[in-house]
Scaffold this motif. Structure first.
Motif, PDB file in Angstrom:
ATOM      1  N   THR A 219       0.848  -1.195   0.000  1.00 18.31           N
ATOM      2  CA  THR A 219       0.000   0.000   0.000  1.00 18.31           C
ATOM      3  C   THR A 219       0.882   1.243   0.000  1.00 18.31           C
ATOM      4  O   THR A 219       1.827   1.357   0.785  1.00 18.31           O
ATOM      5  CB  THR A 219      -0.976  -0.011   1.187  1.00 18.31           C
ATOM      6  N   LEU A 220       0.592   2.169  -0.910  1.00 17.62           N
ATOM      7  CA  LEU A 220       1.437   3.331  -1.169  1.00 17.62           C
ATOM      8  C   LEU A 220       0.947   4.563  -0.420  1.00 17.62           C
ATOM      9  O   LEU A 220      -0.226   4.948  -0.541  1.00 17.62           O
ATOM     10  CB  LEU A 220       1.476   3.630  -2.668  1.00 17.62           C
ATOM     11  N   HIS A 221       1.860   5.189   0.330  1.00 16.66           N
ATOM     12  CA  HIS A 221       1.533   6.409   1.075  1.00 16.66           C
ATOM     13  C   HIS A 221       2.692   7.401   1.014  1.00 16.66           C
ATOM     14  O   HIS A 221       2.971   8.101   1.985  1.00 16.66           O
ATOM     15  CB  HIS A 221       1.184   6.051   2.523  1.00 16.66           C
ATOM     16  N   ALA A 222       3.341   7.457  -0.141  1.00 15.80           N
ATOM     17  CA  ALA A 222       4.477   8.352  -0.353  1.00 15.80           C
ATOM     18  C   ALA A 222       4.025   9.614  -1.078  1.00 15.80           C
ATOM     19  O   ALA A 222       3.017   9.606  -1.788  1.00 15.80           O
ATOM     20  CB  ALA A 222       5.550   7.633  -1.165  1.00 15.80           C
ATOM     21  N   PRO A 223       4.770  10.715  -0.933  1.00 19.34           N
ATOM     22  CA  PRO A 223       4.449  11.938  -1.683  1.00 19.34           C
ATOM     23  C   PRO A 223       4.820  11.793  -3.144  1.00 19.34           C
ATOM     24  O   PRO A 223       5.625  10.937  -3.518  1.00 19.34           O
ATOM     25  CB  PRO A 223       5.300  13.003  -0.989  1.00 19.34           C
ATOM     26  N   ASP A 224       4.237  12.644  -3.970  1.00 20.90           N
ATOM     27  CA  ASP A 224       4.513  12.643  -5.405  1.00 20.90           C
ATOM     28  C   ASP A 224       5.683  13.580  -5.666  1.00 20.90           C
ATOM     29  O   ASP A 224       5.526  14.795  -5.757  1.00 20.90           O
ATOM     30  CB  ASP A 224       3.263  13.110  -6.161  1.00 20.90           C
ATOM     31  N   LEU A 225       6.878  13.000  -5.766  1.00 16.75           N
ATOM     32  CA  LEU A 225       8.109  13.745  -5.964  1.00 16.75           C
ATOM     33  C   LEU A 225       8.844  13.168  -7.167  1.00 16.75           C
ATOM     34  O   LEU A 225       8.554  12.044  -7.591  1.00 16.75           O
ATOM     35  CB  LEU A 225       8.996  13.642  -4.716  1.00 16.75           C
ATOM     36  N   PRO A 226       9.792  13.892  -7.725  1.00 19.33           N
ATOM     37  CA  PRO A 226      10.540  13.322  -8.857  1.00 19.33           C
ATOM     38  C   PRO A 226      11.150  11.966  -8.537  1.00 19.33           C
ATOM     39  O   PRO A 226      11.144  11.058  -9.369  1.00 19.33           O
ATOM     40  CB  PRO A 226      11.618  14.383  -9.119  1.00 19.33           C
ATOM     41  N   GLU A 227      11.638  11.796  -7.308  1.00 19.91           N
ATOM     42  CA  GLU A 227      12.284  10.532  -6.965  1.00 19.91           C
ATOM     43  C   GLU A 227      11.289   9.412  -6.654  1.00 19.91           C
ATOM     44  O   GLU A 227      11.679   8.240  -6.558  1.00 19.91           O
ATOM     45  CB  GLU A 227      13.237  10.713  -5.769  1.00 19.91           C
TER      46      GLU A 227
END
Length: 340
Positions: A219-227
């Motif tokens: 389950t994904l809970h990361a910010p939307d960043l270039p990396e």
């Protein structure tokens, strides 16, 4: 540092958001609480190209923003008395320009409140996915008879299953806390979290590849960043166990949609998608009707009556600012680069 805020002054409180949103966020009780704190302008600022909207903003001390708020940039803030912005929503990146942060205006967000329904949605989908209820329901609906469900679904259930959480964000941490009540093995990947912090969160810290390789549900809970763009790409999707599930309630850009579509259509993985890239998939996308996919229209966050939680949280912050000059949940510009 925020602008000086004399506690004895009379505050003007205004709203900036999409037309029609304010009543959904703020019920009569919330409006009465605001009225006890200052002069409340009930008309909503939604278009700063209008002279009357710019004039209203100039006379405002505390601006309560929501989804659809116009961009607050130096031109909008010229000659403004604005001292604080309280966002009745999650991210403030969509309506606060980079230059805004040079103004010294204090900012708060209801991101903690909006994390609650997203975490609830996620946990519900984790438990249902492991139980394989969609497949069981489809079989029962089609056959309308009893069956040996234990034999047909030998891996179904949540006991000792492995759930991998990508991102120790507000939502990610709340998901881990809720999942701790179940007999699950929890994994966590976050480059800003060490082993001890992961243990305190009830998880084992692993690499991103290990998350995809070892989990029954990712389950994904990361910010939307270039990396973080396309962190769920073809290579990592190929690492997933046959029949494993990818859940995305964060940002569509975290997932390579073409690679996921191929993995789902092949029957290798299943997916729960509340956000996609593009936000509305093409009409002919196989993801709409595929039995291995739960597709929802960006509703894991606050909807319906849950908007009241955001409104109440915003009122609490206005109250804290006016009474003490401080926020309980401030937004700091230096953290924006690693948050949603």
């Amino acid at each position: 540092m925020s602008r000086s805020t004399p506690r004895t002054m009379s505050f003007v409180i205004s709203f900036a958001m999409s037309p029609g949103l304010r009543p959904g966020l703020f019920d009569d009780a919330a409006m009465r609480r605001l009225a006890a704190l200052g002069t409340v302008r009930t008309e909503v600022i939604d278009d700063l190209s209008r002279p009357e909207a710019r004039a209203a903003l100039r006379d405002t001390h505390v601006l309560v923003t929501g989804w659809g708020s116009p961009l607050l940039d130096p031109a909008a803030l010229a000659a403004s008395r604005l001292q604080a912005v309280v966002h009745a929503g999650g991210t403030v990146k969509n309506h606060l320009s980079d230059e805004f942060w040079d103004s010294g205006i204090a900012v708060s967000s209801a991101a903690d409140a909006n994390a609650v329904p997203v975490a609830e949605y996620t946990v519900a989908q984790v438990l249902l996915a492991n139980k394989e209820l969609d497949a069981m329901r489809a079989a029962y609906r089609s056959e309308r008879t009893t069956a040996d469900w234990h034999t047909r679904f030998p891996a179904a259930g949540n006991y000792r299953r492995t759930v991998g959480v990508v991102g120790a964000s507000r939502i990610g941490r709340r998901v881990l806390a809720l999942l701790a009540a179940f007999d699950l093995d929890l994994l966590l990947h976050d480059p800003h979290v060490d082993d001890e912090t992961a243990r305190r969160l009830g998880a084992r810290r692993v690499t991103l590849d290990e998350i995809f390789r070892e989990s029954d549900v990712v389950t994904l809970h990361a910010p939307d960043l270039p990396e973080t763009r396309h962190l769920a790409d073809a290579r990592r999707l190929a690492l997933m166990r046959p029949g494993a599930v990818l859940i995305n309630t964060a940002r569509g850009g975290l997932v390579d949609t073409a690679a996921l579509t191929e993995a789902v259509v092949s029957g290798r993985v299943r997916a729960v998608l509340d956000v996609t890239e593009p936000e509305i998939l093409p009409a002919d996308s196989p993801l709409y009707d595929h039995p291995g996919v739960v597709l929802t229209p960006h509703v894991a966050g606050s909807v319906g009556g849950e908007l009241r939680r955001l409104g109440d949280a915003a009122v609490d912050e206005v109250d804290s600012w006016i009474r003490t000059g401080m926020f309980r949940t401030p937004v700091h510009p230096e953290t924006l680069a690693i948050t949603a």
